[in-house]
Design a protein around this motif. Structure first.
Motif, PDB file in Angstrom:
ATOM      1  N   ALA A  13      39.785  28.291  44.502  1.00  0.00           N
ATOM      2  CA  ALA A  13      40.084  27.880  43.211  1.00  0.00           C
ATOM      3  C   ALA A  13      41.266  28.571  42.509  1.00  0.00           C
ATOM      4  O   ALA A  13      42.198  28.331  41.506  1.00  0.00           O
ATOM      5  CB  ALA A  13      38.984  28.303  42.046  1.00  0.00           C
ATOM      6  N   GLY A  14      41.987  29.651  43.362  1.00  0.00           N
ATOM      7  CA  GLY A  14      42.971  30.567  42.846  1.00  0.00           C
ATOM      8  C   GLY A  14      42.675  31.558  41.933  1.00  0.00           C
ATOM      9  O   GLY A  14      43.527  32.141  41.056  1.00  0.00           O
ATOM     10  N   ASP A  15      41.497  31.644  41.602  1.00  0.00           N
ATOM     11  CA  ASP A  15      41.099  32.786  40.520  1.00  0.00           C
ATOM     12  C   ASP A  15      40.752  34.033  41.115  1.00  0.00           C
ATOM     13  O   ASP A  15      39.751  34.143  41.867  1.00  0.00           O
ATOM     14  CB  ASP A  15      39.769  32.089  39.801  1.00  0.00           C
ATOM     15  N   PRO A  16      41.710  34.867  40.880  1.00  0.00           N
ATOM     16  CA  PRO A  16      41.497  36.179  41.582  1.00  0.00           C
ATOM     17  C   PRO A  16      40.021  36.801  41.686  1.00  0.00           C
ATOM     18  O   PRO A  16      39.467  36.753  40.676  1.00  0.00           O
ATOM     19  CB  PRO A  16      42.709  37.252  40.768  1.00  0.00           C
ATOM     20  N   ALA A  17      39.812  37.293  42.914  1.00  0.00           N
ATOM     21  CA  ALA A  17      38.288  37.873  43.053  1.00  0.00           C
ATOM     22  C   ALA A  17      38.106  38.964  41.958  1.00  0.00           C
ATOM     23  O   ALA A  17      36.874  38.920  41.468  1.00  0.00           O
ATOM     24  CB  ALA A  17      38.276  38.176  44.318  1.00  0.00           C
ATOM     25  N   PRO A  18      39.155  39.813  42.136  1.00  0.00           N
ATOM     26  CA  PRO A  18      38.581  41.074  40.755  1.00  0.00           C
ATOM     27  C   PRO A  18      38.388  40.454  39.330  1.00  0.00           C
ATOM     28  O   PRO A  18      37.157  40.951  38.922  1.00  0.00           O
ATOM     29  CB  PRO A  18      39.683  41.826  40.838  1.00  0.00           C
ATOM     30  N   GLN A  19      39.288  39.548  38.992  1.00  0.00           N
ATOM     31  CA  GLN A  19      38.682  38.968  37.629  1.00  0.00           C
ATOM     32  C   GLN A  19      37.483  38.103  37.691  1.00  0.00           C
ATOM     33  O   GLN A  19      36.881  38.295  36.727  1.00  0.00           O
ATOM     34  CB  GLN A  19      40.031  37.891  37.288  1.00  0.00           C
ATOM     35  N   LEU A  20      37.191  37.589  38.751  1.00  0.00           N
ATOM     36  CA  LEU A  20      35.705  36.699  38.909  1.00  0.00           C
ATOM     37  C   LEU A  20      34.585  37.687  38.673  1.00  0.00           C
ATOM     38  O   LEU A  20      33.672  37.410  38.028  1.00  0.00           O
ATOM     39  CB  LEU A  20      35.700  35.986  40.166  1.00  0.00           C
ATOM     40  N   ILE A  21      34.741  38.898  39.470  1.00  0.00           N
ATOM     41  CA  ILE A  21      33.799  39.967  39.414  1.00  0.00           C
ATOM     42  C   ILE A  21      33.509  40.640  38.021  1.00  0.00           C
ATOM     43  O   ILE A  21      32.443  40.837  37.580  1.00  0.00           O
ATOM     44  CB  ILE A  21      33.976  40.814  40.627  1.00  0.00           C
ATOM     45  N   ARG A  22      34.672  40.918  37.399  1.00  0.00           N
ATOM     46  CA  ARG A  22      34.610  41.361  36.098  1.00  0.00           C
ATOM     47  C   ARG A  22      33.943  40.365  34.960  1.00  0.00           C
ATOM     48  O   ARG A  22      33.313  40.877  34.146  1.00  0.00           O
ATOM     49  CB  ARG A  22      36.010  41.776  35.647  1.00  0.00           C
TER      50      ARG A  22
END
Length: 207
Positions: A90-99
């Motif tokens: 999806a191009g959604d950065p992993a750190p942002q998803l985790i937060r």
């Protein structure tokens, strides 16, 4: 699609849908053996498919009694791995998803009444600790990992396990809707890599 890397304990994963690649490394064998991660993935999916399934639940809680940090850190590593897969697709950065990970299960939704704001504060605090544990696995940051380990030791590991499983369930459903099949991904990494020392961050940002 997997391809080899110069480091034998790493491999490059290509998402044919997005065309993006990510470098995935095995964690240090002494800290998170791949056999443990594969077993935890299998048990988690058995629990997710039927949360009342007694054998999977019994084995998970039995392992938790033996070595809670090994179980919980293994699940955090799987969540970090899945966040990278989401990033790939999806191009959604992993750190942002985790937060953004959160727990909205039955334990939290006890309804209004006396003490409701205090209960909500407790759930927010616990989910924040779980997010920190997943970020620790994503980045390989030893200080973050040590702080998470200290919190598990201070609080109740079974609560961490319950909320982590529910979080895995929610994220796996989101990824499934993106067309990603997660089950067996730990075994796939093991198949395409060799054991290593895990000195470098386990996941390279997708490109």
């Amino acid at each position: 699609m997997w391809s080899p890397h110069a480091d034998a304990y790493a491999a490059v994963l290509l998402d044919p849908v997005s065309g993006r690649r990510a470098l995935i490394r095995r964690p240090a064998a002494g800290r998170l053996p791949m056999d443990d991660l594969i077993r935890l993935e299998t048990l988690a999916f058995r629990w997710v498919s039927l949360p009342t399934q007694a054998p999977a639940q019994s084995e998970l809680f039995g392992a938790l009694d033996t070595d809670p940090l090994r179980v919980l850190n293994g699940m955090n590593w799987l969540l970090a791995y899945w966040a990278v897969l989401w990033d790939l697709r999806a191009g959604d950065p992993a750190p942002q998803l985790i937060r953004r990970l959160d727990y909205t299960g039955a334990w939290r939704n006890t309804g209004p009444g006396e003490g409701a704001p205090e209960r909500e504060h407790v759930w927010r605090a616990i989910t924040e600790r779980i997010r920190a544990g997943v970020l620790a696995q994503l980045t390989g940051d030893p200080d973050l990992r040590s702080r998470y380990d200290a919190e598990v030791a201070r609080l109740a590991p079974d609560v961490f396990l319950h909320i982590t499983l529910a979080t895995m369930d929610g994220l796996s459903q989101d990824l499934t809707r993106k067309g990603l099949a997660l089950e067996g991904m730990a075994a796939a990494l093991a198949e395409h890599t060799d054991p290593g020392d895990g000195a470098l961050p386990p996941f390279g940002p997708p490109r």
